[in-house]
Design an enzyme around this catalytic site. Structure first.
Site, PDB file in Angstrom:
ATOM      1  N   ARG A 166       1.470  -1.215  -0.213  1.00 19.64           N
ATOM      2  CA  ARG A 166      -0.099  -0.062  -0.320  1.00 19.64           C
ATOM      3  C   ARG A 166       0.569   1.161  -0.027  1.00 19.64           C
ATOM      4  O   ARG A 166       1.802   1.420   1.044  1.00 19.64           O
ATOM      5  CB  ARG A 166      -0.925  -0.400   1.600  1.00 19.64           C
ATOM      6  CG  ARG A 166      -1.595  -0.683   1.369  1.00 19.64           C
ATOM      7  CD  ARG A 166      -3.107  -1.619   0.572  1.00 19.64           C
ATOM      8  NE  ARG A 166      -3.804  -2.245   1.108  1.00 19.64           N
ATOM      9  CZ  ARG A 166      -4.396  -3.271  -0.042  1.00 19.64           C
ATOM     10  NH1 ARG A 166      -3.129  -3.673  -1.204  1.00 19.64           N
ATOM     11  NH2 ARG A 166      -4.973  -4.379   0.333  1.00 19.64           N
ATOM     12  N   ALA A 253     -11.132  -8.258  -2.065  1.00 22.05           N
ATOM     13  CA  ALA A 253     -11.225  -9.686  -3.006  1.00 22.05           C
ATOM     14  C   ALA A 253      -9.439 -10.615  -2.870  1.00 22.05           C
ATOM     15  O   ALA A 253      -9.560 -11.625  -2.816  1.00 22.05           O
ATOM     16  CB  ALA A 253     -11.039  -9.444  -4.567  1.00 22.05           C
ATOM     17  N   ASP A 255      -7.441 -10.578  -0.743  1.00 24.79           N
ATOM     18  CA  ASP A 255      -7.469 -11.469   0.745  1.00 24.79           C
ATOM     19  C   ASP A 255      -7.981 -12.721   0.478  1.00 24.79           C
ATOM     20  O   ASP A 255      -7.921 -14.073   1.235  1.00 24.79           O
ATOM     21  CB  ASP A 255      -8.098 -10.558   1.979  1.00 24.79           C
ATOM     22  CG  ASP A 255      -7.827  -9.186   1.625  1.00 24.79           C
ATOM     23  OD1 ASP A 255      -5.957  -9.280   1.579  1.00 24.79           O
ATOM     24  OD2 ASP A 255      -7.669  -8.327   2.442  1.00 24.79           O
TER      25      ASP A 255
HETATM   26  O1  KDG Z   1      -6.944  -5.401   1.227  1.00 30.11           O
HETATM   27  C1  KDG Z   1      -8.267  -5.027   1.562  1.00 30.11           C
HETATM   28  C2  KDG Z   1      -7.183  -3.933   2.244  1.00 30.11           C
HETATM   29  O2  KDG Z   1      -6.564  -2.917   1.778  1.00 30.11           O
HETATM   30  C3  KDG Z   1      -8.720  -3.621   3.483  1.00 30.11           C
HETATM   31  O3  KDG Z   1      -9.339  -4.694   3.869  1.00 30.11           O
HETATM   32  C4  KDG Z   1      -8.101  -2.338   4.458  1.00 30.11           C
HETATM   33  O4  KDG Z   1      -6.164  -3.374   5.595  1.00 30.11           O
HETATM   34  C5  KDG Z   1      -6.230  -2.992   4.380  1.00 30.11           C
HETATM   35  C6  KDG Z   1      -5.720  -1.964   4.013  1.00 30.11           C
HETATM   36  O5  KDG Z   1      -4.678  -1.592   5.256  1.00 30.11           O
HETATM   37  O6  KDG Z   1      -5.549  -1.263   3.192  1.00 30.11           O
END
Ligand code: KDG
Length: 309
Positions: A166, A253, A255
């Site tokens: 991320r 999706a 996960d």
């Molecule tokens: O994959 C989904 C996740 O991105 C969401 O549930 C939020 O855990 C999360 C994140 O840190 O982005």
């Protein structure tokens, strides 16, 4: 009975009820989410017990997460309540600027979940689990969380890991350096071309497999979107094509794909069966808002697959 443990931060998700910029959205729908919680949910739906190691705040959202997870069959006995830090929340913006895509806006700095540390691990339970799972998100949220995840992975009998980079949590360089190290302790890796480009500088599925296997990965699940998901497993390469559906929100999706795949493989199902169910599960997740409510059990995934064939 087989058993999985996942480590990560569960959060309250506020999903935009309408598409567009968050500044123009008036209504939000609450869900319980977090990559590792979603993974656990998929594991439980596939019939493999899953415990979540996590921390939440001593607040309404923290108890909401615990009650929700418990209600859905996840073992919450290793979720701790932290009285000093709040439960994290995030908002999901949908369909803007790219239709059918979503993005997350986090309110998680200094959250209870990010204070998880090695001291919060029950190493005996970790050693007893058949698989320990975590993701790049846990590696990114704090130094403590990263240490905890790395320690658990080293102690585990077997590990699965989703790179889940991320870029609103860390830089590509930090992600690359950290994940290259972490992946040395991974048996089953779930990733995609964008993350692989950051970590290994390659995108092609075969090059990705040779890069990750040189780090020690045994099974690679390589998600390329609608083109399909490649699985490299025990000397074989399998392609599971995607299913075309109307996309409401793709969050979560990946996960459900990893949780379904890993748990079915652990149950001894053939790899083709595990990946077809995993892709079916991920496909259902994109049809609704919310990360995990619609994750199917084996019987429902079977019906879905038959219908699409
Ligand atoms: O994959 C989904 C996740 O991105 C969401 O549930 C939020 O855990 C999360 C994140 O840190 O982005």
């Amino acid at each position: 009975m087989k058993k999985i443990i996942a480590i990560g931060e569960p959060m309250v998700e506020l999903n935009a009820f309408t598409q567009g910029r968050l500044r123009d959205v008036n209504y939000f729908e609450k869900h319980i989410a977090g990559a590792e919680l979603n993974f656990c949910m998929a594991s439980v739906r596939s019939g493999v017990p899953c415990s979540l190691i996590a921390k939440v705040g001593n607040d309404e959202f923290g108890y909401n997460i615990i009650e929700y997870a418990r209600g859905k069959g996840i073992d919450v006995s290793m979720i701790k309540v932290d009285t000093e830090h709040p439960t994290a929340i995030f908002f999901v913006q949908r369909g803007f600027p790219i239709p059918m895509r979503s993005s997350s806006v986090y309110y998680r700095k200094g959250s209870a979940g990010s204070t998880i540390s090695v001291n919060d691990l029950d190493l005996e339970k970790i050693r007893e689990a058949d698989i320990v799972h975590t993701t790049g998100i846990t590696m990114a949220i704090s130094d403590y969380a990263r240490e905890a995840a790395l320690t658990a992975m080293k102690e585990a009998r077997m590990t699965s890991f989703d790179t889940n980079i991320r870029l609103n949590l860390w830089s590509p360089e930090k992600a690359r350096d950290t994940l290259r190290e972490a992946i040395k302790n991974v048996d089953i890796l779930v990733t995609d071309p964008d993350d692989t480009q950051i970590i290994g500088g390659v995108k092609d599925p075969d090059e990705a497999f040779s890069f990750f296997s040189s780090l020690g990965v045994k099974t690679l699940v390589y998600k390329t979107g609608i083109e399909g998901t490649f699985v490299f497993h025990e000397g074989r390469k399998i392609l599971q094509r995607g299913f075309h559906v109307q996309v409401e929100d793709p969050t979560g999706a990946g996960d459900s794909l990893s949780g379904t795949f890993v748990s079915l493989l652990l149950k001894g199902k053939p790899v083709e069966y595990a990946i077809s169910h995993a892709v079916a599960s991920a496909t259902l997740v994109v049809t609704v808002r919310g990360d995990n409510e619609i994750i199917p059990d084996e019987e429902s995934a079977e019906k879905f697959i038959k219908e699409f064939k």
